[in-house]
Design a protein around this motif. Structure first.
Motif, PDB file in Angstrom:
ATOM      1  N   GLU A  63       0.852  -1.183   0.000  1.00  0.00           N
ATOM      2  CA  GLU A  63       0.000   0.000   0.000  1.00  0.00           C
ATOM      3  C   GLU A  63       0.890   1.236   0.000  1.00  0.00           C
ATOM      4  O   GLU A  63       1.737   1.385   0.887  1.00  0.00           O
ATOM      5  N   GLY A  64       0.683   2.097  -0.979  1.00  0.00           N
ATOM      6  CA  GLY A  64       1.506   3.303  -1.057  1.00  0.00           C
ATOM      7  C   GLY A  64       2.981   2.998  -1.221  1.00  0.00           C
ATOM      8  O   GLY A  64       3.825   3.690  -0.656  1.00  0.00           O
ATOM      9  N   LYS A  65       3.290   1.928  -1.936  1.00  0.00           N
ATOM     10  CA  LYS A  65       4.675   1.492  -2.195  1.00  0.00           C
ATOM     11  C   LYS A  65       5.421   1.095  -0.925  1.00  0.00           C
ATOM     12  O   LYS A  65       6.643   1.106  -0.878  1.00  0.00           O
ATOM     13  N   ARG A  66       4.670   0.745   0.132  1.00  0.00           N
ATOM     14  CA  ARG A  66       5.286   0.293   1.380  1.00  0.00           C
ATOM     15  C   ARG A  66       4.751  -1.081   1.730  1.00  0.00           C
ATOM     16  O   ARG A  66       3.563  -1.355   1.615  1.00  0.00           O
ATOM     17  N   TYR A  67       5.654  -1.934   2.183  1.00  0.00           N
ATOM     18  CA  TYR A  67       5.299  -3.280   2.618  1.00  0.00           C
ATOM     19  C   TYR A  67       5.146  -3.255   4.137  1.00  0.00           C
ATOM     20  O   TYR A  67       6.093  -2.906   4.847  1.00  0.00           O
ATOM     21  N   CYS A  68       3.963  -3.619   4.620  1.00  0.00           N
ATOM     22  CA  CYS A  68       3.689  -3.609   6.060  1.00  0.00           C
ATOM     23  C   CYS A  68       4.201  -4.913   6.692  1.00  0.00           C
ATOM     24  O   CYS A  68       4.740  -5.790   6.018  1.00  0.00           O
ATOM     25  N   GLU A  69       3.987  -5.021   7.991  1.00  0.00           N
ATOM     26  CA  GLU A  69       4.454  -6.184   8.756  1.00  0.00           C
ATOM     27  C   GLU A  69       4.039  -7.503   8.119  1.00  0.00           C
ATOM     28  O   GLU A  69       4.875  -8.388   7.908  1.00  0.00           O
ATOM     29  N   ASP A  70       2.751  -7.663   7.828  1.00  0.00           N
ATOM     30  CA  ASP A  70       2.258  -8.924   7.274  1.00  0.00           C
ATOM     31  C   ASP A  70       2.970  -9.283   5.977  1.00  0.00           C
ATOM     32  O   ASP A  70       3.344 -10.436   5.757  1.00  0.00           O
ATOM     33  N   GLN A  71       3.158  -8.298   5.119  1.00  0.00           N
ATOM     34  CA  GLN A  71       3.784  -8.555   3.828  1.00  0.00           C
ATOM     35  C   GLN A  71       5.267  -8.896   3.981  1.00  0.00           C
ATOM     36  O   GLN A  71       5.758  -9.838   3.356  1.00  0.00           O
ATOM     37  N   VAL A  72       5.967  -8.151   4.824  1.00  0.00           N
ATOM     38  CA  VAL A  72       7.394  -8.393   5.026  1.00  0.00           C
ATOM     39  C   VAL A  72       7.620  -9.773   5.635  1.00  0.00           C
ATOM     40  O   VAL A  72       8.473 -10.542   5.170  1.00  0.00           O
ATOM     41  N   VAL A  73       6.847 -10.106   6.643  1.00  0.00           N
ATOM     42  CA  VAL A  73       7.020 -11.413   7.284  1.00  0.00           C
ATOM     43  C   VAL A  73       6.660 -12.533   6.310  1.00  0.00           C
ATOM     44  O   VAL A  73       7.349 -13.558   6.254  1.00  0.00           O
ATOM     45  N   ARG A  74       5.625 -12.351   5.517  1.00  0.00           N
ATOM     46  CA  ARG A  74       5.260 -13.366   4.523  1.00  0.00           C
ATOM     47  C   ARG A  74       6.401 -13.568   3.522  1.00  0.00           C
ATOM     48  O   ARG A  74       6.744 -14.698   3.179  1.00  0.00           O
ATOM     49  N   ILE A  75       7.021 -12.494   3.090  1.00  0.00           N
ATOM     50  CA  ILE A  75       8.156 -12.591   2.165  1.00  0.00           C
ATOM     51  C   ILE A  75       9.307 -13.346   2.821  1.00  0.00           C
ATOM     52  O   ILE A  75       9.919 -14.226   2.211  1.00  0.00           O
ATOM     53  N   ILE A  76       9.579 -13.054   4.082  1.00  0.00           N
ATOM     54  CA  ILE A  76      10.655 -13.741   4.807  1.00  0.00           C
ATOM     55  C   ILE A  76      10.330 -15.226   4.950  1.00  0.00           C
ATOM     56  O   ILE A  76      11.199 -16.083   4.742  1.00  0.00           O
ATOM     57  N   LEU A  77       9.084 -15.549   5.294  1.00  0.00           N
ATOM     58  CA  LEU A  77       8.694 -16.952   5.438  1.00  0.00           C
ATOM     59  C   LEU A  77       8.877 -17.717   4.126  1.00  0.00           C
ATOM     60  O   LEU A  77       9.409 -18.832   4.115  1.00  0.00           O
ATOM     61  N   ILE A  78       8.441 -17.127   3.039  1.00  0.00           N
ATOM     62  CA  ILE A  78       8.607 -17.781   1.736  1.00  0.00           C
ATOM     63  C   ILE A  78      10.090 -17.955   1.433  1.00  0.00           C
ATOM     64  O   ILE A  78      10.526 -19.025   0.983  1.00  0.00           O
ATOM     65  N   ASN A  79      10.862 -16.928   1.696  1.00  0.00           N
ATOM     66  CA  ASN A  79      12.299 -16.973   1.443  1.00  0.00           C
ATOM     67  C   ASN A  79      12.985 -18.075   2.258  1.00  0.00           C
ATOM     68  O   ASN A  79      13.938 -18.691   1.795  1.00  0.00           O
ATOM     69  N   MET A  80      12.483 -18.329   3.460  1.00  0.00           N
ATOM     70  CA  MET A  80      13.062 -19.360   4.320  1.00  0.00           C
ATOM     71  C   MET A  80      12.967 -20.748   3.697  1.00  0.00           C
ATOM     72  O   MET A  80      13.843 -21.581   3.887  1.00  0.00           O
ATOM     73  N   MET A  81      11.907 -20.993   2.942  1.00  0.00           N
ATOM     74  CA  MET A  81      11.645 -22.344   2.437  1.00  0.00           C
ATOM     75  C   MET A  81      11.993 -22.541   0.970  1.00  0.00           C
ATOM     76  O   MET A  81      12.082 -23.668   0.504  1.00  0.00           O
ATOM     77  N   ARG A  82      12.188 -21.474   0.241  1.00  0.00           N
ATOM     78  CA  ARG A  82      12.296 -21.593  -1.209  1.00  0.00           C
ATOM     79  C   ARG A  82      13.538 -22.316  -1.705  1.00  0.00           C
ATOM     80  O   ARG A  82      13.595 -22.744  -2.841  1.00  0.00           O
TER      81      ARG A  82
END
Length: 186
Positions: A63-82
């Motif tokens: 939203e507004g070119k900013r990634y909030c907590e939920d989005q950042v953590v989701r990206i980190i979680l995906i990155n952990m397993m990929r």
């Protein structure tokens, strides 16, 4: 020993082993969300990879070119397993635990708690064999008991998904160690 907090490039500190999210949360609080370049710096991912995950619906639109907590953590979680799981499998696991990426009301637990549990389990399992599944299952069970989940079906779903996630993350670490050993042969 973990060098970085899983899914990030941040140095791991054993004092944060029970709450790795506490290392990331100040960044989000101070900045009111992260820009794509900041998420990229935090995770080591290419911008195009992150944008692709958003496009595919695995991460909510910023939203507004900013990634909030939920989005950042989701990206980190995906990155952990990929490193050892197909993206469709990761997406399935994430929706298995937390339903739709757009709807937080169907979540068994917030992604930040999931992240903390995963990091704690990985830290606790570091000194044991990945094939010691009895120990892994006991650690998962203890970590899930710390979360306020009263529905037994949800608790079992979480335990099952965590097992797959932890094994994927640990296998990524083993793969990296094997590649380092192979490099010594050259």
């Amino acid at each position: 020993m973990l060098e970085c907090i899983p899914g990030t490039v941040l140095k791991f500190n054993s004092s944060a082993s029970e709450d790795c999210y506490s290392v990331i949360s100040p960044l989000l609080t101070v900045t009111k969300g992260l820009t794509l370049s900041q998420v990229r710096a935090l995770t080591g991912l290419e911008a195009s990879t992150i944008q692709n995950w958003v496009k595919r619906g695995w991460v909510k639109n910023p939203e507004g070119k900013r990634y909030c907590e939920d989005q950042v953590v989701r990206i980190i979680l995906i990155n952990m397993m990929r490193g050892s799981m197909q993206m469709e499998q990761i997406a399935f696991l994430m929706s298995y635990i937390n339903g739709s990426v757009e709807d937080r009301s169907d979540d068994i637990l917030p992604d930040s708690e999931l992240f903390n549990i995963l990091c704690s389990i990985i830290y606790l399992c570091e000194e044991t064999s990945v094939t010691d599944t009895e120990y892994l299952d006991s650690v998962i069970k203890k970590q899930v008991e710390r979360v306020n989940i009263t529905d037994e079906r949800s608790r079992k779903k979480l335990e099952t998904a965590l097992r797959a996630m932890v094994l994927a993350i640990l296998s990524t670490q083993i793969k990296a160690m094997a590649q380092e050993a192979f490099a010594l042969l050259e």
